[in-house]
Design a protein around this motif. Structure first.
Motif, PDB file in Angstrom:
ATOM      1  N   THR A 150      49.218  85.956  84.262  1.00  0.00           N
ATOM      2  CA  THR A 150      48.120  86.167  83.318  1.00  0.00           C
ATOM      3  C   THR A 150      48.342  87.382  82.427  1.00  0.00           C
ATOM      4  O   THR A 150      47.530  87.631  81.526  1.00  0.00           O
ATOM      5  N   MET A 151      49.406  88.136  82.664  1.00  0.00           N
ATOM      6  CA  MET A 151      49.660  89.305  81.816  1.00  0.00           C
ATOM      7  C   MET A 151      49.771  88.890  80.356  1.00  0.00           C
ATOM      8  O   MET A 151      50.415  87.884  80.040  1.00  0.00           O
ATOM      9  N   PRO A 152      49.171  89.646  79.446  1.00  0.00           N
ATOM     10  CA  PRO A 152      49.337  89.328  78.020  1.00  0.00           C
ATOM     11  C   PRO A 152      50.790  89.550  77.607  1.00  0.00           C
ATOM     12  O   PRO A 152      51.535  90.291  78.255  1.00  0.00           O
ATOM     13  N   SER A 177      54.844  98.131  94.578  1.00  0.00           N
ATOM     14  CA  SER A 177      54.431  97.728  93.241  1.00  0.00           C
ATOM     15  C   SER A 177      52.986  98.113  93.004  1.00  0.00           C
ATOM     16  O   SER A 177      52.192  98.235  93.940  1.00  0.00           O
ATOM     17  N   ALA A 178      52.664  98.302  91.729  1.00  0.00           N
ATOM     18  CA  ALA A 178      51.301  98.616  91.308  1.00  0.00           C
ATOM     19  C   ALA A 178      50.848  97.533  90.339  1.00  0.00           C
ATOM     20  O   ALA A 178      51.664  96.919  89.655  1.00  0.00           O
ATOM     21  N   SER A 179      49.550  97.303  90.299  1.00  0.00           N
ATOM     22  CA  SER A 179      49.039  96.341  89.325  1.00  0.00           C
ATOM     23  C   SER A 179      47.695  96.795  88.787  1.00  0.00           C
ATOM     24  O   SER A 179      46.931  97.479  89.468  1.00  0.00           O
ATOM     25  N   ALA A 180      47.448  96.420  87.544  1.00  0.00           N
ATOM     26  CA  ALA A 180      46.160  96.660  86.892  1.00  0.00           C
ATOM     27  C   ALA A 180      45.446  95.320  86.816  1.00  0.00           C
ATOM     28  O   ALA A 180      45.958  94.380  86.200  1.00  0.00           O
ATOM     29  N   CYS A 185      45.247  89.745  86.624  1.00  0.00           N
ATOM     30  CA  CYS A 185      46.286  90.758  86.416  1.00  0.00           C
ATOM     31  C   CYS A 185      46.575  90.925  84.935  1.00  0.00           C
ATOM     32  O   CYS A 185      46.854  89.951  84.227  1.00  0.00           O
ATOM     33  N   VAL A 186      46.540  92.177  84.456  1.00  0.00           N
ATOM     34  CA  VAL A 186      46.863  92.453  83.056  1.00  0.00           C
ATOM     35  C   VAL A 186      48.132  93.298  82.928  1.00  0.00           C
ATOM     36  O   VAL A 186      48.668  93.434  81.828  1.00  0.00           O
ATOM     37  N   ASP A 187      48.609  93.851  84.034  1.00  0.00           N
ATOM     38  CA  ASP A 187      49.879  94.581  84.016  1.00  0.00           C
ATOM     39  C   ASP A 187      50.327  94.814  85.450  1.00  0.00           C
ATOM     40  O   ASP A 187      49.502  94.904  86.371  1.00  0.00           O
TER      41      ASP A 187
END
Length: 381
Positions: A137-139, A197-200, A206-208
């Motif tokens: 789903t990341m842009p 890992s990290a995620s926003a 999820c965007v990043d």
């Protein structure tokens, strides 16, 4: 009988982990691990899967059990083709094999596990759940690398992200722990194990995320370097005379904490720090510096952060890592409660101070439950 059990298989390069979950009552009747495939009595994955079947049969829960609804397989890389759990067919297997160049260490073993399980129970629905799917789903602004577009598209070069089942499970569990609507919750998830890992995550989406084309990008890890100047590869080849395979081994297996101080176990690093070992101290400082950079970056990406969640082995168990990573971030609305942070517990818990605008939590990850949940939902649909 309405079958409610899901067998989750995680077929790695030299091991097969399995867990049997009953989706009706949440129980886990069986779990196990077959290790050292290719050595001694377990010559290959076929033998390993047959050993799993034998172990389950001995417990009265064989693969022929009428209670078994499906088998859920962890697959590391789904590329851009697989962005959700997928019912496995011959065509799907072929497509996963086609993605081997993107995950040469993982997808071959995942495919082998699928093939053997299908041979053992060809009549049973089997589902592939992909590590990369949650991050699909990341842009494009986050997923694209700034290289020539035609070259990138030709060779599938983009950021995919990994640990997706963990990030999906933990972000949803955070909403439950905080009694918040997932759709309105902005979360930074920090999955800190030997791989990290990290995620926003914005409203459950999820965007990043920190890992990229491969699991090498991002945070400092146990044996992986994480982010580095790509010209280092050219420098090592031209000046050091290193081959691509040697550089690959260096960055994936001889870097990170191990490369910095000779240890990739955070517990041992902590012990050495207590004795004044400067190499261990520096490795810890580098690890924390990178982690804090991602917390700051993802705060900017999200604009508003409601929760920061630590998970996986280091994230769940190292109070020192959590404290150091968030120290001095009161300007971002982040305040830990020292007592809560140091309290040992295997349960999901909030460790932020009452005055903290951002909730900080520790949530044990459960990738097997996430795979089983996605598998069961698909076969019941």
């Amino acid at each position: 009988m309405n079958p409610t059990r899901v067998l989750v298989l995680n077929s790695g390069s030299s091991s097969v982990k399995y867990q049997l979950l009953d989706m009706a009552d949440g129980s886990r009747p069986a779990s196990g691990l077959v290790e050292r495939i290719g050595e001694g009595p377990v010559p290959d994955h076929t033998a390993a899967l047959r050993q799993v079947a034998d172990e389950l049969r001995e417990r009265g829960m064989g693969l022929d059990s009428p209670e078994l609804a499906a088998v859920g397989h962890r697959v590391v890389h789904g590329g851009t083709k697989f962005t959700e759990p997928t019912l496995i067919t011959d065509e799907v297997v072929a497509s996963i094999e086609g993605l081997v160049p993107l995950a040469p260490l993982h997808n071959p073993a995942n495919v082998t596990g699928i093939k053997v399980a299908r041979e053992l129970r060809p009549d049973l629905p089997q589902v592939a759940v992909f590590d990369t799917a949650f991050h699909s789903t990341m842009p494009e602004s986050a997923a694209r690398y700034a290289i020539d577009v035609e070259t990138a598209d030709r060779y599938d070069v983009r950021r995919y992200g990994f640990h997706g089942t963990s990030h999906a499970y933990v972000s949803r569990a955070a909403a439950g722990l905080l009694d918040r609507d997932l759709a309105g919750l902005n979360t930074i998830v920090l999955h800190l194990g030997n791989g990290a890992s990290a995620s926003a995550i914005e409203g459950g989406v999820c965007v990043d995320t920190s890992m990229g084309l491969t699991p090498l990008e991002g945070l400092v890890m146990g044996t992986r370097s994480g982010d580095l100047d790509p010209a280092i590869v050219f420098h090592l080849a031209r000046v050091g005379g290193m081959s691509m395979d040697e550089v690959d081994t260096l960055l994936n297996k001889k870097s990170g904490l191990l490369g910095l101080c000779g240890d990739n176990d955070m517990r041992e690093i902590g012990r050495r720090m207590g004795e004044g070992d400067r190499a261990a101290e520096l490795a810890f400082e580098i690890y924390i510096h990178r982690l804090r950079k991602y917390v700051g970056a993802y705060t900017a990406v999200l604009g508003r952060v409601d929760a920061i969640v630590f998970t996986a082995g280091v994230g769940e168990n190292s109070a020192a890592v959590r404290e150091a990573a968030l120290r001095g971030l009161t300007g971002l609305g982040i305040e830990l409660d020292g007592v809560r942070n140091t309290l040992r517990s295997g349960s999901a818990r909030i460790i932020s101070a009452q005055s903290s605008r951002v909730a900080v939590a520790v949530i044990p990850t459960d990738e097997e439950l996430e795979i089983a949940t996605q598998t069961y939902a698909l076969v019941r649909a």
